[in-house]
Scaffold this active site. Sequence first.
Site, PDB file in Angstrom:
ATOM      1  N   LYS A  62     -70.375 107.663 -12.339  1.00 34.91           N
ATOM      2  CA  LYS A  62     -71.418 107.508 -11.315  1.00 34.91           C
ATOM      3  C   LYS A  62     -70.850 107.296  -9.914  1.00 34.91           C
ATOM      4  O   LYS A  62     -71.414 107.782  -8.932  1.00 34.91           O
ATOM      5  CB  LYS A  62     -72.330 106.332 -11.677  1.00 34.91           C
ATOM      6  CG  LYS A  62     -73.204 106.608 -12.873  1.00 34.91           C
ATOM      7  CD  LYS A  62     -74.086 105.417 -13.180  1.00 34.91           C
ATOM      8  CE  LYS A  62     -74.805 105.648 -14.491  1.00 34.91           C
ATOM      9  NZ  LYS A  62     -75.666 104.533 -14.846  1.00 34.91           N
ATOM     10  N   ASN A  77     -76.669 108.815 -10.419  1.00 38.26           N
ATOM     11  CA  ASN A  77     -76.857 109.129 -11.839  1.00 38.26           C
ATOM     12  C   ASN A  77     -77.656 110.417 -12.036  1.00 38.26           C
ATOM     13  O   ASN A  77     -77.833 110.865 -13.164  1.00 38.26           O
ATOM     14  CB  ASN A  77     -77.524 107.959 -12.584  1.00 38.26           C
ATOM     15  CG  ASN A  77     -79.020 107.919 -12.401  1.00 38.26           C
ATOM     16  OD1 ASN A  77     -79.550 108.412 -11.396  1.00 38.26           O
ATOM     17  ND2 ASN A  77     -79.730 107.351 -13.351  1.00 38.26           N
ATOM     18  N   ASP A 114     -81.633 104.718 -11.768  1.00 33.05           N
ATOM     19  CA  ASP A 114     -81.467 103.553 -12.656  1.00 33.05           C
ATOM     20  C   ASP A 114     -82.365 102.394 -12.223  1.00 33.05           C
ATOM     21  O   ASP A 114     -83.008 101.745 -13.054  1.00 33.05           O
ATOM     22  CB  ASP A 114     -80.007 103.076 -12.659  1.00 33.05           C
ATOM     23  CG  ASP A 114     -79.124 103.904 -13.570  1.00 33.05           C
ATOM     24  OD1 ASP A 114     -79.669 104.581 -14.465  1.00 33.05           O
ATOM     25  OD2 ASP A 114     -77.899 103.873 -13.383  1.00 33.05           O
ATOM     26  N   ALA A 146     -71.235  94.193 -11.999  1.00 31.44           N
ATOM     27  CA  ALA A 146     -71.261  94.719 -10.627  1.00 31.44           C
ATOM     28  C   ALA A 146     -70.752  96.159 -10.615  1.00 31.44           C
ATOM     29  O   ALA A 146     -70.217  96.635  -9.619  1.00 31.44           O
ATOM     30  CB  ALA A 146     -70.420  93.839  -9.707  1.00 31.44           C
ATOM     31  N   TYR A 199     -78.667  99.374 -25.410  1.00 32.25           N
ATOM     32  CA  TYR A 199     -79.705  99.442 -26.448  1.00 32.25           C
ATOM     33  C   TYR A 199     -79.022  99.709 -27.785  1.00 32.25           C
ATOM     34  O   TYR A 199     -77.924 100.255 -27.836  1.00 32.25           O
ATOM     35  CB  TYR A 199     -80.717 100.552 -26.127  1.00 32.25           C
ATOM     36  CG  TYR A 199     -80.060 101.839 -25.725  1.00 32.25           C
ATOM     37  CD1 TYR A 199     -79.788 102.095 -24.390  1.00 32.25           C
ATOM     38  CD2 TYR A 199     -79.639 102.765 -26.682  1.00 32.25           C
ATOM     39  CE1 TYR A 199     -79.132 103.242 -23.998  1.00 32.25           C
ATOM     40  CE2 TYR A 199     -78.982 103.918 -26.297  1.00 32.25           C
ATOM     41  CZ  TYR A 199     -78.729 104.157 -24.963  1.00 32.25           C
ATOM     42  OH  TYR A 199     -78.062 105.291 -24.582  1.00 32.25           O
TER      43      TYR A 199
HETATM   44  P1  NDP Z   1     -69.313 100.357 -15.156  1.00 32.19           P
HETATM   45  O1  NDP Z   1     -68.110 100.761 -15.944  1.00 32.19           O
HETATM   46  O2  NDP Z   1     -69.533 100.925 -13.805  1.00 32.19           O
HETATM   47  O3  NDP Z   1     -69.303  98.737 -14.966  1.00 32.19           O
HETATM   48  C1  NDP Z   1     -68.986  97.929 -16.062  1.00 32.19           C
HETATM   49  C2  NDP Z   1     -69.332  96.482 -15.739  1.00 32.19           C
HETATM   50  O4  NDP Z   1     -69.131  95.720 -16.932  1.00 32.19           O
HETATM   51  C3  NDP Z   1     -68.448  95.845 -14.674  1.00 32.19           C
HETATM   52  O5  NDP Z   1     -69.190  94.896 -13.976  1.00 32.19           O
HETATM   53  C4  NDP Z   1     -67.351  95.177 -15.526  1.00 32.19           C
HETATM   54  O6  NDP Z   1     -66.739  94.084 -14.901  1.00 32.19           O
HETATM   55  C5  NDP Z   1     -68.186  94.670 -16.683  1.00 32.19           C
HETATM   56  N1  NDP Z   1     -67.411  94.439 -17.904  1.00 32.19           N
HETATM   57  C6  NDP Z   1     -66.800  95.368 -18.684  1.00 32.19           C
HETATM   58  N2  NDP Z   1     -66.233  94.781 -19.759  1.00 32.19           N
HETATM   59  C7  NDP Z   1     -66.480  93.436 -19.655  1.00 32.19           C
HETATM   60  C8  NDP Z   1     -66.156  92.294 -20.459  1.00 32.19           C
HETATM   61  N3  NDP Z   1     -65.451  92.416 -21.581  1.00 32.19           N
HETATM   62  N4  NDP Z   1     -66.599  91.091 -20.058  1.00 32.19           N
HETATM   63  C9  NDP Z   1     -67.312  90.959 -18.925  1.00 32.19           C
HETATM   64  N5  NDP Z   1     -67.653  91.998 -18.109  1.00 32.19           N
HETATM   65  C10 NDP Z   1     -67.248  93.221 -18.489  1.00 32.19           C
HETATM   66  O7  NDP Z   1     -70.544 100.629 -16.123  1.00 32.19           O
HETATM   67  P2  NDP Z   1     -72.077 100.822 -15.681  1.00 32.19           P
HETATM   68  O8  NDP Z   1     -72.388  99.808 -14.659  1.00 32.19           O
HETATM   69  O9  NDP Z   1     -72.347 102.231 -15.364  1.00 32.19           O
HETATM   70  O10 NDP Z   1     -72.844 100.504 -17.039  1.00 32.19           O
HETATM   71  C11 NDP Z   1     -72.960  99.167 -17.523  1.00 32.19           C
HETATM   72  C12 NDP Z   1     -73.754  99.172 -18.813  1.00 32.19           C
HETATM   73  O11 NDP Z   1     -75.111  99.507 -18.560  1.00 32.19           O
HETATM   74  C13 NDP Z   1     -73.249 100.183 -19.836  1.00 32.19           C
HETATM   75  O12 NDP Z   1     -73.265  99.550 -21.102  1.00 32.19           O
HETATM   76  C14 NDP Z   1     -74.266 101.295 -19.796  1.00 32.19           C
HETATM   77  O13 NDP Z   1     -74.389 101.948 -21.042  1.00 32.19           O
HETATM   78  C15 NDP Z   1     -75.535 100.501 -19.469  1.00 32.19           C
HETATM   79  N6  NDP Z   1     -76.535 101.335 -18.801  1.00 32.19           N
HETATM   80  C16 NDP Z   1     -77.765 101.475 -19.390  1.00 32.19           C
HETATM   81  C17 NDP Z   1     -78.725 102.225 -18.779  1.00 32.19           C
HETATM   82  C18 NDP Z   1     -80.059 102.366 -19.422  1.00 32.19           C
HETATM   83  O14 NDP Z   1     -80.819 103.252 -18.991  1.00 32.19           O
HETATM   84  N7  NDP Z   1     -80.410 101.536 -20.378  1.00 32.19           N
HETATM   85  C19 NDP Z   1     -78.498 102.917 -17.499  1.00 32.19           C
HETATM   86  C20 NDP Z   1     -77.199 102.657 -16.946  1.00 32.19           C
HETATM   87  C21 NDP Z   1     -76.248 101.918 -17.606  1.00 32.19           C
HETATM   88  P3  NDP Z   1     -65.421  94.304 -13.988  1.00 32.19           P
HETATM   89  O15 NDP Z   1     -65.927  94.725 -12.628  1.00 32.19           O
HETATM   90  O16 NDP Z   1     -64.776  92.968 -13.996  1.00 32.19           O
HETATM   91  O17 NDP Z   1     -64.592  95.366 -14.656  1.00 32.19           O
END
Ligand code: NDP
Length: 278
Positions: A66, A87, A103, A129, A217
């Site tokens: 994204k 997205n 989103d 974030a 989900y």
């Molecule tokens: P990104 O990869 O851009 O961001 C991932 C985020 O998760 C960051 O904030 C990261 O923190 C954090 N993170 C990853 N692993 C861990 C961990 N073990 N402990 C704590 N924090 C963690 O992903 P997206 O933002 O694009 O997506 C996030 C989630 O949302 C995904 O699971 C995706 O499938 C879901 N989603 C669902 C949608 C829906 O329509 N239902 C739409 C969009 C997304 P850090 O910055 O420290 O790495």
Amino acid sequence: MLDQYAVIGNPIAHSLSPRIHATFAHQTHQALEYGAILGNLDDFAGDVRGFIAMGGRGLNVTVPFKEQAWQLLADRSPRAELAGAINTLIIHDDGRLHGDNTDGIGFMRDLIDNHGFQFTNRRVLLLGAGGAARGLVPALLTSDLAHLTVANRTVARAQQLAETHAAVDACALTELTALQPFDLIINATSSGLTDQHLPSLPAHCLAAGGWVYDLIYRPAHLPATPFCRWGTAHGAARVLDGLGMLVEQAAEAFWLWRGVRPNTAPVIAALRDQNDAV
Ligand code: NDP
């Protein structure tokens, strides 16, 4: 040839988007095909060019592309501009590309229209974030919520979000103990994808009567996500997962592409009933 659309991500095998858009197309009598592309981690731009060359009309972009999509496209909607993540990609007849982010609106439609959440005077905590969280923040700030805190494992990324949006506070996931309880806690981290557990959230984080919403989900036959289980164990009044948001953000993309709004309720209900893996 039918108009071509696809979702691009890596991994992509679990994506429900092809099923959702095929249902929308059938429901609204739109002649189109929708596929799934396993994106090349080193050449997202090349994949987009290839899709356009074969007559593609629109792409949904998912993890981890994204932010790359945002960098690739100069022509962005105001909400995509604010989110710093794209997205939905629209390919015009003359080959011009436009980027949007559905989103945030998808999340708000699910939470407010499908579930009846009221933001007035509510304290909201957003965990994460990344691309999804950045799409949610501008949408959340259109409501009359009382307070929004973004907490992230890497605090600098939460602070970046707070710098972009003056009304947002930022902290690390480990700093939540010091904060007042929240009426809505949203998990926008990807930790559930790999079944790693979120660092334990302090129990007092969730206010009495508070709701939890996990963007992730799970199909009905699998255990709830760790975050949803946390919400249930801590007495959340409602525990919601991201299936409704997934369908609502897809419906907004479909509308941007085709100018037709699908009826989301039967699609959410049908997916909820299906017990196959996603
Ligand atoms: P990104 O990869 O851009 O961001 C991932 C985020 O998760 C960051 O904030 C990261 O923190 C954090 N993170 C990853 N692993 C861990 C961990 N073990 N402990 C704590 N924090 C963690 O992903 P997206 O933002 O694009 O997506 C996030 C989630 O949302 C995904 O699971 C995706 O499938 C879901 N989603 C669902 C949608 C829906 O329509 N239902 C739409 C969009 C997304 P850090 O910055 O420290 O790495």
